[in-house]
Design a protein around this motif. Structure first.
Motif, short mmCIF file in Angstrom:
data_model
loop_
_atom_site.label_atom_id
_atom_site.label_comp_id
_atom_site.label_asym_id
_atom_site.label_seq_id
_atom_site.Cartn_x
_atom_site.Cartn_y
_atom_site.Cartn_z
N LEU A 7 -10.54 -3.92 -15.57
CA LEU A 7 -9.48 -2.93 -15.38
C LEU A 7 -8.81 -3.10 -14.02
N ARG A 8 -9.61 -3.37 -12.99
CA ARG A 8 -9.04 -3.55 -11.65
C ARG A 8 -8.17 -4.81 -11.57
N GLU A 9 -8.58 -5.85 -12.29
CA GLU A 9 -7.76 -7.07 -12.32
C GLU A 9 -6.41 -6.80 -12.99
N ASP A 10 -6.47 -6.05 -14.10
CA ASP A 10 -5.21 -5.69 -14.76
C ASP A 10 -4.35 -4.80 -13.87
N ALA A 11 -5.01 -3.88 -13.17
CA ALA A 11 -4.26 -3.00 -12.26
C ALA A 11 -3.63 -3.79 -11.13
N LEU A 12 -4.34 -4.79 -10.61
CA LEU A 12 -3.80 -5.61 -9.53
C LEU A 12 -2.57 -6.39 -10.01
N LYS A 13 -2.63 -6.89 -11.22
CA LYS A 13 -1.46 -7.60 -11.76
C LYS A 13 -0.26 -6.67 -11.86
N LEU A 14 -0.51 -5.45 -12.31
CA LEU A 14 0.57 -4.46 -12.42
C LEU A 14 1.16 -4.16 -11.05
N VAL A 15 0.29 -3.95 -10.08
CA VAL A 15 0.76 -3.62 -8.73
C VAL A 15 1.54 -4.78 -8.13
N GLU A 16 1.03 -5.98 -8.30
CA GLU A 16 1.73 -7.16 -7.76
C GLU A 16 3.11 -7.32 -8.42
N ARG A 17 3.19 -7.04 -9.74
CA ARG A 17 4.47 -7.16 -10.42
C ARG A 17 5.46 -6.13 -9.88
N ARG A 18 5.00 -4.91 -9.68
CA ARG A 18 5.88 -3.88 -9.14
C ARG A 18 6.27 -4.19 -7.70
N PHE A 19 5.32 -4.83 -6.95
CA PHE A 19 5.65 -5.20 -5.56
C PHE A 19 6.72 -6.29 -5.56
N ASN A 20 6.58 -7.26 -6.46
CA ASN A 20 7.57 -8.33 -6.52
C ASN A 20 8.94 -7.82 -6.95
N GLU A 21 8.92 -6.72 -7.74
CA GLU A 21 10.19 -6.14 -8.17
C GLU A 21 10.76 -5.20 -7.13
N GLY A 22 10.00 -4.95 -6.05
CA GLY A 22 10.48 -4.12 -4.97
C GLY A 22 10.32 -2.64 -5.19
N ASP A 23 9.49 -2.26 -6.20
CA ASP A 23 9.32 -0.84 -6.47
C ASP A 23 8.34 -0.18 -5.49
#
Length: 518
Positions: free
Chosen positions: A228-244
């Protein structure tokens, strides 16, 4: 017709024999009676009614639930394979392996054999001993011993002897009997201690097994958390790359993932130590034993709450304490007998001759009836208070064993009450914790949804995930504790109950179990 002197001699001999028989039957050992101990009317923590998954155990009526009578050890009763109530074939196999190979159990069985040998040694004093001897004696008697003048020359001579000697101690005042009774009590105590070691081993194997499976459940939870934490990290990194979001949420997500992985390693370390401990209980080197990962399922087996008192009576440690008292009581009689006369009857019959060739001639026969040295009847007069001190020591040892017996009974009461209350309260705590797990999962789901929509900060998601993991770990711990408490209650009650039957195993473990039954 016999003379009056002959008749009188026979009468005196008969009277002496009768007197010795009466003295032999007179034991100075105090009459043994098991001392009373404080006993409550019922178990405080026993529920009024209960059900059980064990078909062999029949619950008592509500009016009799938790009631019992004065503890009277009956450790000879067969307890059966109590661990089968868990319905776990793996546990059944582990218990058999431990019975066959555990070294502490083998040592306890050897101690039983030692005590039996000592009992046989004590019993041997009831019978006369016979010895046979052959050989020459080179001697020179003094003139005085032959009633000759001091300057008379007495030649040195060689005397050949072949004879059988006998020795027997009359059991006056029960000295021999008290010693045998003490040895028998020691033997019974050793056998009860063997059963105590056996029960402790069985309980330790079951407890270690459930604890090991509890660690497996925790490892499974941590693996799920890591995923779950790995999936959460992917989500956070995607939102960071999108500038959110900013980089702070990414760092927090990475920290939570690393923490979960580290905690999983810590549980794996504890599991390895538990697995090694189980290997030792099974009589194996840790390198030769591996237990497959098996998460713990909730234990549904329940020990009947309305337990009859006979279960508590069968505790082997109480039986051992009671037998220690019996042995101490017998040793009081042994110490008392030291104040009275001791009668040793000895004799010898055989042949003796100055030449070897004439040794077995009928004319060379000889006999001796009476002590070889000293006197047959020994009467104690003065020893500086040694016998009095030994008697005081024997009485004090008996008082000590009485106190230890009563203390052991109280400890048994406490252990039963502790585990009854544990099981009762653990059931309530488990139900509440299950509700907490469901609530935390719901909160975690809502926080993730709201975070994706930008309504809450990532810190709220982390907090919800932590709460879920902690609730699940606590529920897992309660399940393991409940299983161990069930084992502890059975151990506190002295083993199994009802009509549970046990199959006779094979190998050294079966031999050790047979020692306790003989």
């Amino acid at each position: 017709m016999k003379s009056f002197e002959q008749m009188s001699g026979l009468g005196r001999a008969a009277a002496s024999t009768l007197l010795m028989l009466l003295l032999a039957a007179c034991s100075l050992e105090p009459t043994y009676k098991r001392p009373d101990s404080a006993t409550p009317a019922a178990f405080k923590e026993a529920p009024v009614s209960a059900t059980t998954t064990d078909a062999a155990a029949t619950p008592l009526p509500a009016s009799e639930a938790g009631t019992w009578k004065t503890a009277e050890p009956a450790e000879e009763a067969h307890r059966g394979e109590w661990w089968t109530i868990f319905g776990d074939s793996t546990l059944n196999d582990l218990e058999k392996q431990a019975a066959d190979a555990n070294q502490n159990l083998k040592a306890a069985a050897a101690r039983v054999q030692e005590s039996r040998a000592l009992t046989q040694q004590a019993r041997a004093d009831w019978f006369p001993s016979f010895d046979a001897g052959f050989g020459p004696t080179r001697e020179r008697l003094s003139p005085a011993s032959q009633f000759l003048p001091n300057d008379t020359h007495v030649p040195t001579q060689t005397l050949w002897r072949a004879q059988v000697t006998a020795a027997y101690e009359v059991d006056l005042f029960g000295r021999v009997s008290s010693n045998v009774n003490a040895a028998r009590a020691d033997q019974a105590q050793s056998e009860a201690l063997f059963r105590s070691v056996q029960l402790a081993l069985q309980a330790d194997v079951a407890q270690n097994y459930f604890q090991l499976r509890e660690f497996d459940t925790q490892l499974s939870l941590y693996r799920q958390t890591v995923t779950l934490r790995e999936d959460a990290l992917k989500l956070v990194e995607r939102r960071f790359n999108e500038g959110d979001i900013n980089e702070l949420d990414v760092s927090r997500a990475r920290n939570e993932l690393a923490t979960a992985r580290a905690d999983a390693v810590g549980v794996a370390r504890q599991r390895a130590a538990s697995e090694h401990g189980l290997a030792i209980l099974l009589g194996k080197a840790p390198a030769d034993f591996s237990f497959p990962e098996t998460p713990l399922a909730p234990v549904t087996a329940r020990v009947p709450a309305g337990l009859p008192s006979a279960l508590l009576e069968r505790r082997p440690d109480i039986a051992a304490a009671e037998r220690a008292m019996a042995g101490a009581n017998a040793r009081i009689g042994l110490a008392k007998s030291a104040f009275f006369p001791k009668l040793d009857i000895t004799g010898a019959f055989g042949y003796e001759s100055t030449t070897l060739g004439d040794l077995f001639q009928w004319s060379s026969r000889a006999f001796l009836l009476g002590p070889f040295a000293g006197t047959a009847l020994t009467v104690p007069l003065f020893d500086g208070g040694r016998r009095k001190a030994n008697l005081a020591n024997a009485r004090a040892k008996y008082d000590e064993d009485v106190a230890q017996y009563r203390q052991q009974v109280l400890v048994a009461f406490r252990e039963v009450e502790d585990n009854l209350s544990d099981l009762r309260l653990l059931g309530d705590q488990t139900r509440e914790q299950s509700d907490a797990v469901n609530a935390s999962k719901r909160a975690e789901h809502l926080s993730q949804t709201q975070y994706q929509e930008g309504q809450v900060a990532y810190l709220d998601v982390i907090d919800a995930q932590r709460q879920t993991l902690q609730s699940q770990l606590q529920l897992s711990h309660l399940a393991g504790t409940q299983a161990v408490a069930t084992v502890n209650l059975i151990r506190a009650l002295g083993g199994g109950w009802g009509d549970v039957k046990a199959d006779v195993g094979s190998g050294d473990g079966a031999q050790a179990q047979q020692v306790a039954k003989q």
